[in-house]
Motif scaffolding. Structure first.
Motif, PDB file in Angstrom:
ATOM      1  N   MET A  48      11.612 -15.387 -33.988  1.00 46.03           N
ATOM      2  CA  MET A  48      11.598 -16.833 -33.791  1.00 46.03           C
ATOM      3  C   MET A  48      12.661 -17.272 -32.797  1.00 46.03           C
ATOM      4  O   MET A  48      12.433 -18.132 -31.952  1.00 46.03           O
ATOM      5  CB  MET A  48      11.834 -17.531 -35.137  1.00 46.03           C
ATOM      6  CG  MET A  48      10.549 -17.895 -35.853  1.00 46.03           C
ATOM      7  SD  MET A  48      10.894 -18.306 -37.578  1.00 46.03           S
ATOM      8  CE  MET A  48      11.892 -19.764 -37.385  1.00 46.03           C
ATOM      9  N   MET A  49      13.804 -16.665 -32.937  1.00 49.24           N
ATOM     10  CA  MET A  49      14.879 -17.001 -32.009  1.00 49.24           C
ATOM     11  C   MET A  49      14.499 -16.622 -30.587  1.00 49.24           C
ATOM     12  O   MET A  49      14.731 -17.372 -29.643  1.00 49.24           O
ATOM     13  CB  MET A  49      16.167 -16.265 -32.399  1.00 49.24           C
ATOM     14  CG  MET A  49      16.870 -16.904 -33.577  1.00 49.24           C
ATOM     15  SD  MET A  49      18.290 -15.925 -34.087  1.00 49.24           S
ATOM     16  CE  MET A  49      19.342 -16.077 -32.678  1.00 49.24           C
ATOM     17  N   GLN A  50      13.886 -15.445 -30.478  1.00 50.75           N
ATOM     18  CA  GLN A  50      13.470 -15.005 -29.157  1.00 50.75           C
ATOM     19  C   GLN A  50      12.470 -15.978 -28.558  1.00 50.75           C
ATOM     20  O   GLN A  50      12.536 -16.332 -27.392  1.00 50.75           O
ATOM     21  CB  GLN A  50      12.838 -13.616 -29.246  1.00 50.75           C
ATOM     22  CG  GLN A  50      13.872 -12.526 -29.072  1.00 50.75           C
ATOM     23  CD  GLN A  50      13.359 -11.180 -29.554  1.00 50.75           C
ATOM     24  OE1 GLN A  50      12.281 -11.084 -30.119  1.00 50.75           O
ATOM     25  NE2 GLN A  50      14.154 -10.155 -29.327  1.00 50.75           N
TER      26      GLN A  50
ATOM     27  N   ILE B 122      12.892 -21.943 -23.593  1.00 46.95           N
ATOM     28  CA  ILE B 122      13.826 -22.808 -22.858  1.00 46.95           C
ATOM     29  C   ILE B 122      13.206 -23.102 -21.501  1.00 46.95           C
ATOM     30  O   ILE B 122      12.870 -22.193 -20.753  1.00 46.95           O
ATOM     31  CB  ILE B 122      15.210 -22.123 -22.668  1.00 46.95           C
ATOM     32  CG1 ILE B 122      15.909 -21.978 -24.019  1.00 46.95           C
ATOM     33  CG2 ILE B 122      16.082 -22.924 -21.712  1.00 46.95           C
ATOM     34  CD1 ILE B 122      17.218 -21.222 -23.960  1.00 46.95           C
ATOM     35  N   GLU B 123      13.069 -24.357 -21.237  1.00 44.81           N
ATOM     36  CA  GLU B 123      12.363 -24.758 -20.039  1.00 44.81           C
ATOM     37  C   GLU B 123      13.217 -24.513 -18.799  1.00 44.81           C
ATOM     38  O   GLU B 123      14.406 -24.833 -18.785  1.00 44.81           O
ATOM     39  CB  GLU B 123      12.034 -26.249 -20.156  1.00 44.81           C
ATOM     40  CG  GLU B 123      10.874 -26.664 -19.312  1.00 44.81           C
ATOM     41  CD  GLU B 123      10.656 -28.168 -19.429  1.00 44.81           C
ATOM     42  OE1 GLU B 123      10.402 -28.798 -18.399  1.00 44.81           O
ATOM     43  OE2 GLU B 123      10.768 -28.689 -20.561  1.00 44.81           O
ATOM     44  N   ILE B 124      12.612 -23.935 -17.782  1.00 47.42           N
ATOM     45  CA  ILE B 124      13.337 -23.716 -16.526  1.00 47.42           C
ATOM     46  C   ILE B 124      13.137 -24.949 -15.659  1.00 47.42           C
ATOM     47  O   ILE B 124      12.014 -25.272 -15.270  1.00 47.42           O
ATOM     48  CB  ILE B 124      12.799 -22.468 -15.791  1.00 47.42           C
ATOM     49  CG1 ILE B 124      12.955 -21.213 -16.662  1.00 47.42           C
ATOM     50  CG2 ILE B 124      13.494 -22.281 -14.459  1.00 47.42           C
ATOM     51  CD1 ILE B 124      14.375 -20.833 -16.989  1.00 47.42           C
ATOM     52  N   PRO B 125      14.202 -25.672 -15.404  1.00 45.18           N
ATOM     53  CA  PRO B 125      14.039 -26.901 -14.632  1.00 45.18           C
ATOM     54  C   PRO B 125      13.756 -26.606 -13.158  1.00 45.18           C
ATOM     55  O   PRO B 125      14.147 -25.568 -12.646  1.00 45.18           O
ATOM     56  CB  PRO B 125      15.383 -27.603 -14.795  1.00 45.18           C
ATOM     57  CG  PRO B 125      16.347 -26.518 -15.070  1.00 45.18           C
ATOM     58  CD  PRO B 125      15.595 -25.415 -15.745  1.00 45.18           C
TER      59      PRO B 125
ATOM     60  N   ALA C 157      12.088 -19.132 -29.272  1.00 43.95           N
ATOM     61  CA  ALA C 157      12.768 -20.370 -28.885  1.00 43.95           C
ATOM     62  C   ALA C 157      13.532 -20.178 -27.581  1.00 43.95           C
ATOM     63  O   ALA C 157      13.559 -21.061 -26.720  1.00 43.95           O
ATOM     64  CB  ALA C 157      13.721 -20.796 -29.992  1.00 43.95           C
ATOM     65  N   TYR C 158      14.116 -19.005 -27.464  1.00 46.32           N
ATOM     66  CA  TYR C 158      14.901 -18.707 -26.266  1.00 46.32           C
ATOM     67  C   TYR C 158      14.004 -18.673 -25.032  1.00 46.32           C
ATOM     68  O   TYR C 158      14.310 -19.251 -23.998  1.00 46.32           O
ATOM     69  CB  TYR C 158      15.597 -17.363 -26.453  1.00 46.32           C
ATOM     70  CG  TYR C 158      16.608 -17.030 -25.386  1.00 46.32           C
ATOM     71  CD1 TYR C 158      17.873 -17.604 -25.407  1.00 46.32           C
ATOM     72  CD2 TYR C 158      16.303 -16.126 -24.376  1.00 46.32           C
ATOM     73  CE1 TYR C 158      18.804 -17.283 -24.441  1.00 46.32           C
ATOM     74  CE2 TYR C 158      17.223 -15.798 -23.425  1.00 46.32           C
ATOM     75  CZ  TYR C 158      18.487 -16.371 -23.453  1.00 46.32           C
ATOM     76  OH  TYR C 158      19.416 -16.045 -22.496  1.00 46.32           O
ATOM     77  N   ASN C 159      12.864 -17.996 -25.180  1.00 45.78           N
ATOM     78  CA  ASN C 159      11.942 -17.907 -24.051  1.00 45.78           C
ATOM     79  C   ASN C 159      11.314 -19.249 -23.724  1.00 45.78           C
ATOM     80  O   ASN C 159      10.855 -19.474 -22.618  1.00 45.78           O
ATOM     81  CB  ASN C 159      10.847 -16.882 -24.342  1.00 45.78           C
ATOM     82  CG  ASN C 159      11.418 -15.487 -24.335  1.00 45.78           C
ATOM     83  OD1 ASN C 159      12.410 -15.224 -23.647  1.00 45.78           O
ATOM     84  ND2 ASN C 159      10.825 -14.592 -25.106  1.00 45.78           N
TER      85      ASN C 159
ATOM     86  N   GLN D 236      13.028 -13.643 -38.151  1.00 51.74           N
ATOM     87  CA  GLN D 236      13.988 -14.642 -37.686  1.00 51.74           C
ATOM     88  C   GLN D 236      14.347 -14.391 -36.221  1.00 51.74           C
ATOM     89  O   GLN D 236      14.407 -15.307 -35.414  1.00 51.74           O
ATOM     90  CB  GLN D 236      15.261 -14.582 -38.533  1.00 51.74           C
ATOM     91  CG  GLN D 236      15.056 -14.963 -39.975  1.00 51.74           C
ATOM     92  CD  GLN D 236      14.783 -16.447 -40.145  1.00 51.74           C
ATOM     93  OE1 GLN D 236      14.736 -17.199 -39.186  1.00 51.74           O
ATOM     94  NE2 GLN D 236      14.583 -16.860 -41.372  1.00 51.74           N
ATOM     95  N   LEU D 237      14.576 -13.122 -35.934  1.00 54.93           N
ATOM     96  CA  LEU D 237      14.924 -12.788 -34.561  1.00 54.93           C
ATOM     97  C   LEU D 237      13.785 -13.122 -33.608  1.00 54.93           C
ATOM     98  O   LEU D 237      13.998 -13.643 -32.526  1.00 54.93           O
ATOM     99  CB  LEU D 237      15.249 -11.297 -34.456  1.00 54.93           C
ATOM    100  CG  LEU D 237      16.724 -10.945 -34.671  1.00 54.93           C
ATOM    101  CD1 LEU D 237      16.917  -9.448 -34.638  1.00 54.93           C
ATOM    102  CD2 LEU D 237      17.600 -11.627 -33.636  1.00 54.93           C
TER     103      LEU D 237
ATOM    104  N   MET E 256      14.205 -10.629 -41.590  1.00 55.16           N
ATOM    105  CA  MET E 256      15.238 -10.663 -40.539  1.00 55.16           C
ATOM    106  C   MET E 256      14.617 -10.541 -39.158  1.00 55.16           C
ATOM    107  O   MET E 256      14.875 -11.283 -38.243  1.00 55.16           O
ATOM    108  CB  MET E 256      16.238  -9.521 -40.784  1.00 55.16           C
ATOM    109  CG  MET E 256      17.452  -9.582 -39.870  1.00 55.16           C
ATOM    110  SD  MET E 256      18.348 -11.115 -40.075  1.00 55.16           S
ATOM    111  CE  MET E 256      18.858 -11.432 -38.403  1.00 55.16           C
TER     112      MET E 256
ATOM    113  N   LEU F 208      16.570 -25.631 -10.630  1.00 55.63           N
ATOM    114  CA  LEU F 208      17.324 -24.390 -10.744  1.00 55.63           C
ATOM    115  C   LEU F 208      17.604 -23.748  -9.387  1.00 55.63           C
ATOM    116  O   LEU F 208      18.741 -23.401  -9.070  1.00 55.63           O
ATOM    117  CB  LEU F 208      16.592 -23.404 -11.659  1.00 55.63           C
ATOM    118  CG  LEU F 208      17.277 -22.048 -11.829  1.00 55.63           C
ATOM    119  CD1 LEU F 208      18.680 -22.198 -12.394  1.00 55.63           C
ATOM    120  CD2 LEU F 208      16.466 -21.132 -12.735  1.00 55.63           C
TER     121      LEU F 208
END
Lengths: 309, 172
Positions: A7-9, A15-18, A11-13, A4-5, A1, A21
């Motif tokens: 991995m999610m973290q 996230i490309e900052i355009p 993926a979240y981090n 999984q978290l 578990m 912005l």
């Protein structure tokens, strides 16, 4: 578990900052600025330039005073419930009650007892037992001697019909409802013939606000210079003018000698001070509608001044 | 300069302080928005809307120390508004994608698939708690809900998330 978290973290981090912005945020600020300009309802208090304007507030603080040592009035009024509080006024203003909705300002009664007159405000709520007063504010001002009461969370003003009866009081010159754009608030003003001393008490079971009046001292002799709008009927234009001037010190809505209404953006000891304040309101507050300076004595009602005069 | 002092100035109408505060928060808002809409332009739109709303109502913020919480609340509401307005479109796009590429192993898909399976509330709480690393107390403030119900939403979300992640593993 946890993995999984993680991995999610990740993926979240990731996230490309355009690059856009910052531009998007700036655009938000720009839109905010435009919004303020367009509405000209700058809801921040005016930054008064000189000390002149500040001095006005000191020299014209309310001279009517609360009545000292007023015990015993309680048992004189038989209809009352339990005392919640005696209002303490600062600069002529005080409030109380609890936040509610759907309240009806049911009726206002007038009682005369010797030297004193009492105005009793009753609250009712169709949905539940009205044991506590709805949130309210009482404000006393001068030029002319006026008491303004506003009740929030009130959807109905059955007592409007009782305003006529208030005129039977020896102190009361006039009593009239004030228009407001807020459909969950009611307001009305009472004009006094002369300075009054006052005391306001709030009761529960039943919910009542009792305003006791007696003759006051300290009749102001000096005239003031009122900064105001032209007279107009109680309609949306009037209410919008008040909304636009929101935040101006000493803002109030008054009825003139001919029964029309005006919004007053404070009053000043000299004509020059009033003119200066007018300039400030027009430039800093962005109020573009016409304003007039009117000389007025303490007990005098505002004159009827139409827009084209 | 610390956030509280800046917030105090911003509340008093100081634009530079407001801008500085926003600069410090804009990435967080963007990431959160992106995790909801998964589209750069829409996420940027949400950022813009959030900043706009914050700008016109900053004077109403009474406690400067809650600036971050307050701004996040606005962002969450803007994102939800945005999703509600375009709900149909997202739904249509989402369905085929799911059935055609089941159990894709890429992390990025995992994140969204997992979040997709959650209801609005749990998703919000999970993003804030585990992805933004906000304390539960702050999340309760942001959502204006008691701590206990935030906790139960979180546990419900985690429970569901576990199931979903396992399912996608089976499929893969």
């Amino acid at each position: 578990m946890d993995k999984q978290l993680e991995m999610m973290q990740q993926a979240y981090n990731d996230i490309e900052i355009p690059q856009e912005l910052s531009a998007a945020a700036r655009k938000g600020i720009e839109r905010g600025k435009q919004h303020r300009r367009k509405n000209s309802v700058v809801r921040r208090s005016l930054k008064w330039g000189g000390s002149a304007a500040a001095a006005v507030l000191v020299s014209f603080t309310i001279s009517v005073n609360t009545m000292p040592a007023f015990a015993g009035s309680l048992e004189q009024v038989p209809v009352l419930g339990k005392l919640v509080k005696v209002l303490q006024f600062t600069q002529g203003s005080a409030g109380g009650g609890t936040i509610q909705d759907g309240v009806d300002v049911d009726f206002i009664a007038l009682k005369t007892q010797g030297e004193r007159d009492q105005l009793i405000l009753n609250f009712a709520n169709p949905d539940e037992d009205q044991t506590l007063a709805s949130s309210y504010n009482v404000k006393f001002t001068e030029y002319p001697y006026t008491m303004t009461i506003s009740v929030s969370g009130a959807r109905k003003f059955s007592a409007a019909k009782d305003l006529e009866t208030l005129k039977e009081s020896r102190f009361v010159e006039d009593a009239y409802p004030l228009i407001t754009l807020d459909d969950s608030a009611i307001r009305f003003s009472v004009t006094f013939k002369e300075p009054v001393a006052y005391e306001v008490k709030e009761y529960k079971d039943p919910a009542q606000v009792v305003i006791t009046l007696k003759q006051g001292a300290g009749d102001q002799k000096q005239p003031v210079y009122s900064l105001r709008t032209p007279s107009q009927p109680a309609g949306e234009t009037l209410a919008i003018a008040e909304e636009m001037l929101f935040g101006v010190e000493g803002l109030r809505m008054l009825k003139d000698q001919k029964g029309l209404f005006l919004v007053e953006a404070g009053y000043y000891p000299t004509e020059e001070a009033a003119q200066e304040a007018m300039k400030q309101i027009q430039t800093e507050h962005g109020y573009a509608e016409p304003l007039i300076v009117e000389k007025r004595m303490a007990g005098e009602l505002p004159q009827m001044i139409s827009a084209d005069q | 300069m610390n956030v509280e002092v800046l917030a105090e100035r911003a509340i008093a109408g100081d634009e530079d302080s407001f801008t500085t505060l926003i600069q410090g928060m804009q990435e967080r808002i963007y990431r959160m928005a992106f995790s909801y809409v998964r589209n750069k332009d829409e996420a940027l739109e949400i950022v813009q809307e959030t900043v706009y709303k914050a700008y016109i109502s900053i004077h109403k913020l009474q406690q400067p120390q809650y600036f971050a919480t307050w701004l996040t609340r606005i962002a969450v509401n803007c994102a939800l508004d945005h999703i509600r307005k375009s709900q149909k479109i997202i739904y249509m796009e989402k369905e085929p994608e799911r059935s055609y590429v089941p159990g894709q192993k890429e992390e990025i898909i995992d994140l969204y698939e997992a979040l997709d399976g959650l209801d609005e509330k749990s998703r919000m709480v999970i993003v804030m708690r585990y992805l933004e690393d906000l304390p539960l107390k702050d999340i309760a403030e942001i959502l204006e809900q008691p701590l206990s119900s935030v906790k139960s939403v979180l546990y419900r979300g985690l429970e569901k998330l576990k199931i979903n992640l396992e399912e996608s593993e089976h499929l893969g």
